[in-house]
Design a protein around this motif. Structure first.
Motif, PDB file in Angstrom:
ATOM      1  N   PRO A   8       0.355  -0.876  -0.277  1.00 11.58           N
ATOM      2  CA  PRO A   8      -0.129  -0.679   0.514  1.00 11.58           C
ATOM      3  C   PRO A   8       0.505   1.374  -0.011  1.00 11.58           C
ATOM      4  N   VAL A   9       2.138   0.774   0.837  1.00 12.35           N
ATOM      5  CA  VAL A   9       2.758   1.965   0.757  1.00 12.35           C
ATOM      6  C   VAL A   9       3.574   2.744  -0.506  1.00 12.35           C
ATOM      7  N   MET A  10       3.983   1.616  -0.755  1.00 11.05           N
ATOM      8  CA  MET A  10       5.815   1.152  -1.819  1.00 11.05           C
ATOM      9  C   MET A  10       4.819   1.194  -3.858  1.00 11.05           C
ATOM     10  N   GLY A  11       3.679   0.973  -3.474  1.00 11.27           N
ATOM     11  CA  GLY A  11       3.137   0.252  -4.545  1.00 11.27           C
ATOM     12  C   GLY A  11       3.282  -1.340  -5.741  1.00 11.27           C
ATOM     13  N   MET A  12       2.795  -1.024  -6.713  1.00 15.07           N
ATOM     14  CA  MET A  12       3.144  -2.711  -7.244  1.00 15.07           C
ATOM     15  C   MET A  12       5.504  -2.158  -7.323  1.00 15.07           C
ATOM     16  N   THR A  13       5.942  -3.113  -6.921  1.00 14.11           N
ATOM     17  CA  THR A  13       6.789  -3.137  -6.751  1.00 14.11           C
ATOM     18  C   THR A  13       7.477  -4.428  -7.107  1.00 14.11           C
ATOM     19  N   LEU A  14       8.710  -4.198  -7.947  1.00 15.48           N
ATOM     20  CA  LEU A  14       9.076  -5.037  -8.965  1.00 15.48           C
ATOM     21  C   LEU A  14      10.428  -6.605  -8.474  1.00 15.48           C
ATOM     22  N   PRO A  15      10.451  -7.015  -8.939  1.00 12.00           N
ATOM     23  CA  PRO A  15      11.304  -8.935  -7.972  1.00 12.00           C
ATOM     24  C   PRO A  15      12.384  -7.408  -7.893  1.00 12.00           C
ATOM     25  N   ASP A  16      13.827  -7.236  -8.896  1.00 10.60           N
ATOM     26  CA  ASP A  16      15.015  -6.724  -8.833  1.00 10.60           C
ATOM     27  C   ASP A  16      15.118  -5.667  -7.600  1.00 10.60           C
ATOM     28  N   ARG A  17      13.559  -5.216  -7.020  1.00 11.17           N
ATOM     29  CA  ARG A  17      14.177  -3.835  -5.945  1.00 11.17           C
ATOM     30  C   ARG A  17      13.386  -4.962  -4.607  1.00 11.17           C
ATOM     31  N   PHE A  18      13.501  -6.048  -4.125  1.00 10.08           N
ATOM     32  CA  PHE A  18      13.420  -6.768  -3.235  1.00 10.08           C
ATOM     33  C   PHE A  18      13.458  -8.183  -3.122  1.00 10.08           C
ATOM     34  N   ILE A  19      14.029  -8.635  -4.256  1.00  7.45           N
ATOM     35  CA  ILE A  19      14.696 -10.277  -4.181  1.00  7.45           C
ATOM     36  C   ILE A  19      16.017 -10.043  -2.946  1.00  7.45           C
ATOM     37  N   PRO A  20      16.443  -9.124  -3.758  1.00  8.73           N
ATOM     38  CA  PRO A  20      17.990  -9.283  -2.600  1.00  8.73           C
ATOM     39  C   PRO A  20      17.771  -8.892  -1.298  1.00  8.73           C
ATOM     40  N   LEU A  21      17.044  -8.390  -1.041  1.00  8.74           N
ATOM     41  CA  LEU A  21      16.459  -9.058  -0.025  1.00  8.74           C
ATOM     42  C   LEU A  21      15.148  -9.729   0.773  1.00  8.74           C
ATOM     43  N   ASP A  32       2.682 -25.528 -19.405  1.00 11.03           N
ATOM     44  CA  ASP A  32       3.592 -26.204 -17.859  1.00 11.03           C
ATOM     45  C   ASP A  32       3.939 -24.737 -17.625  1.00 11.03           C
ATOM     46  N   ILE A  33       4.759 -25.131 -16.882  1.00 11.94           N
ATOM     47  CA  ILE A  33       5.092 -23.314 -16.309  1.00 11.94           C
ATOM     48  C   ILE A  33       6.451 -22.991 -15.768  1.00 11.94           C
ATOM     49  N   SER A  34       7.387 -21.991 -15.401  1.00  8.74           N
ATOM     50  CA  SER A  34       8.598 -21.787 -15.464  1.00  8.74           C
ATOM     51  C   SER A  34       8.583 -21.091 -14.547  1.00  8.74           C
ATOM     52  N   VAL A  35       9.139 -21.680 -13.052  1.00  9.41           N
ATOM     53  CA  VAL A  35       9.391 -20.750 -12.178  1.00  9.41           C
ATOM     54  C   VAL A  35      10.400 -20.228 -12.055  1.00  9.41           C
ATOM     55  N   ASN A  36      10.715 -18.782 -11.120  1.00  9.38           N
ATOM     56  CA  ASN A  36      12.517 -18.776 -10.886  1.00  9.38           C
ATOM     57  C   ASN A  36      12.645 -18.891  -9.198  1.00  9.38           C
ATOM     58  N   VAL A  37      14.175 -19.890  -9.879  1.00 11.62           N
ATOM     59  CA  VAL A  37      14.524 -19.918  -8.345  1.00 11.62           C
ATOM     60  C   VAL A  37      15.736 -19.063  -8.074  1.00 11.62           C
ATOM     61  N   SER A  38      16.143 -18.412  -7.011  1.00 11.53           N
ATOM     62  CA  SER A  38      17.195 -17.711  -6.196  1.00 11.53           C
ATOM     63  C   SER A  38      18.173 -18.538  -5.761  1.00 11.53           C
ATOM     64  N   PRO A  39      19.043 -18.839  -5.462  1.00  8.61           N
ATOM     65  CA  PRO A  39      20.746 -19.055  -5.221  1.00  8.61           C
ATOM     66  C   PRO A  39      20.613 -19.791  -3.870  1.00  8.61           C
ATOM     67  N   ARG A  40      19.914 -18.761  -3.274  1.00 10.04           N
ATOM     68  CA  ARG A  40      19.461 -19.235  -1.651  1.00 10.04           C
ATOM     69  C   ARG A  40      18.302 -20.792  -1.104  1.00 10.04           C
ATOM     70  N   GLN A  41      16.746 -20.256  -1.895  1.00 17.30           N
ATOM     71  CA  GLN A  41      15.963 -21.230  -2.133  1.00 17.30           C
ATOM     72  C   GLN A  41      16.699 -22.529  -2.761  1.00 17.30           C
ATOM     73  N   PHE A  42      17.301 -22.881  -3.252  1.00 17.41           N
ATOM     74  CA  PHE A  42      17.553 -23.513  -4.300  1.00 17.41           C
ATOM     75  C   PHE A  42      18.904 -24.135  -2.886  1.00 17.41           C
ATOM     76  N   ARG A  43      19.736 -23.975  -2.174  1.00 21.25           N
ATOM     77  CA  ARG A  43      20.798 -24.129  -1.475  1.00 21.25           C
ATOM     78  C   ARG A  43      19.882 -24.701  -0.417  1.00 21.25           C
ATOM     79  N   ASP A  44      18.071 -24.599   0.241  1.00 20.92           N
ATOM     80  CA  ASP A  44      18.292 -24.761   1.400  1.00 20.92           C
ATOM     81  C   ASP A  44      17.324 -25.905   1.153  1.00 20.92           C
TER      82      ASP A  44
END
Ligand code: C2E
Ligand code: MG
Ligand code: MG
Ligand code: MG
Length: 280
Positions: free
Chosen positions: A67-80, A114-126
């Motif tokens: 509600p405060v930041m609006g629509m936020t794209l992954p590059d802005r919050f995936i690293p965090l 079919d569906i394609s899903v992105n996985v980041s390194p931290r997820q992958f190594r869990d």
């Protein structure tokens, strides 16, 4: 002069740094509550066969509506999300939503999509990762072959036995594996030979100049041919005009995605897209 300034302010906690860390903390606490407040949403972008224009798979792309930041794209919050580990529960939510969407599309069109899903390194190594992917598939009664995991080339940089093991385990489960953003990291195609990948996604930075610069065109042509000789399916991302699409088709690039075909669409709009393309 900038350099000197940079150095001298290094030891101090400047007002700007204070501002930044405050902002970060604020974003982190918002991110912690985002799941329970149902602020996430998946958008869907079709990936098509260049030769026939047929839909091959759909990439799920995460969006955060705050509600405060609006629509936020992954590059802005995936690293965090990665740093804080929040990517683990968020990633599980993504898998569940993606599987459910695939089932809705099946009901609508009668086709397996079919569906394609992105996985980041931290997820992958869990350590729970493979298990949680399997669980999402079986909960939603989806065959593993219907799911493709997109893993960035950067993940392979560590060259660890562990990474190779997880990839092989996923491959044995029947899940398909794609290298995302190919060309931005290690770039040695021969290096991929040892891993069980099915698909190579050429990074959009290469596609951008493909019809403008001879060298870019030659490079993409070489990547396509080498990928094929390794038995990989090749996808071009970031295709945003007709000339690029034509070039890729002519050069035998198997699949393509980009604004030229469709931007990533919210669920309701993607359903409309499916109806227009598959229901008459
Ligand atoms: P990606 O997987 O390489 O996704 C492709 C990005 O290119 C998407 O950005 C998409 O919106 C954008 N794109 C598509 N067509 C075009 C085009 O024709 N031109 C241009 N310039 N761009 C195009 P988006 O949605 O902002 O996602 C950025 C990245 O965030 C993704 O890159 C992916 O690495 C990551 N990401 C997205 N969703 C998730 C998720 O659910 N989990 C994780 N771990 N990462 C995600
Ligand atoms: Mg991707
Ligand atoms: Mg496989
Ligand atoms: Mg990419």
């Amino acid at each position: 002069q900038a350099k000197r300034q940079g150095k001298s302010s290094y030891a101090h906690f400047t007002p700007e740094m204070h501002e930044q860390s405050h902002e970060r903390l604020q974003m982190e606490s918002r991110l912690r509550r985002a799941l329970e407040l149902e602020e996430f949403e998946l958008h869907f972008q079709p990936i098509l066969e260049t030769a026939t224009g047929q839909l091959r798979t759909v990439e799920a792309l995460l969006r955060w509506n705050n509600p405060v930041m609006g629509m936020t794209l992954p590059d802005r919050f995936i690293p965090l999300a990665e740093e804080t580990g929040l990517i683990i529960p968020i990633g599980e939510w993504v898998f569940e939503e993606a599987c459910r969407a695939a089932n809705r599309w099946k009901l609508l069109t009668g086709r397996d999509i079919d569906i394609s899903v992105n996985v980041s390194p931290r997820q992958f190594r869990d350590p729970r990762f493979t298990g949680s992917v399997k669980a999402a598939l079986s909960r939603n009664d989806l065959a593993p072959e219907r799911l493709e995991l997109e893993i960035t080339e950067r993940l392979l940089l560590d060259n660890s036995i562990e990474t190779a093991d997880i990839l092989r385990q996923l491959d044995r489960e029947g899940v398909r594996l794609a290298v995302d953003d190919f060309g931005t990291g290690y770039s040695a195609l021969s290096y991929l030979k040892g891993y069980p990948f099915d698909t190579l996604k050429i990074d959009k930075s290469f596609i951008h100049d493909v019809t403008q610069e001879q060298e870019a065109g030659a490079l993409v042509r070489a990547i396509i041919n080498m990928a094929h000789s390794l038995g990989l399916t090749i996808t071009a991302e970031g295709v945003d005009d007709a000339l690029q699409a034509e070039f890729l088709k002519k050069e035998g690039c198997d699949l393509a995605q980009g604004y030229f075909y469709s931007v990533p669409l919210p669920d309701r709009d993607f359903t409309e897209w499916l109806k227009i393309h598959y229901l008459d």
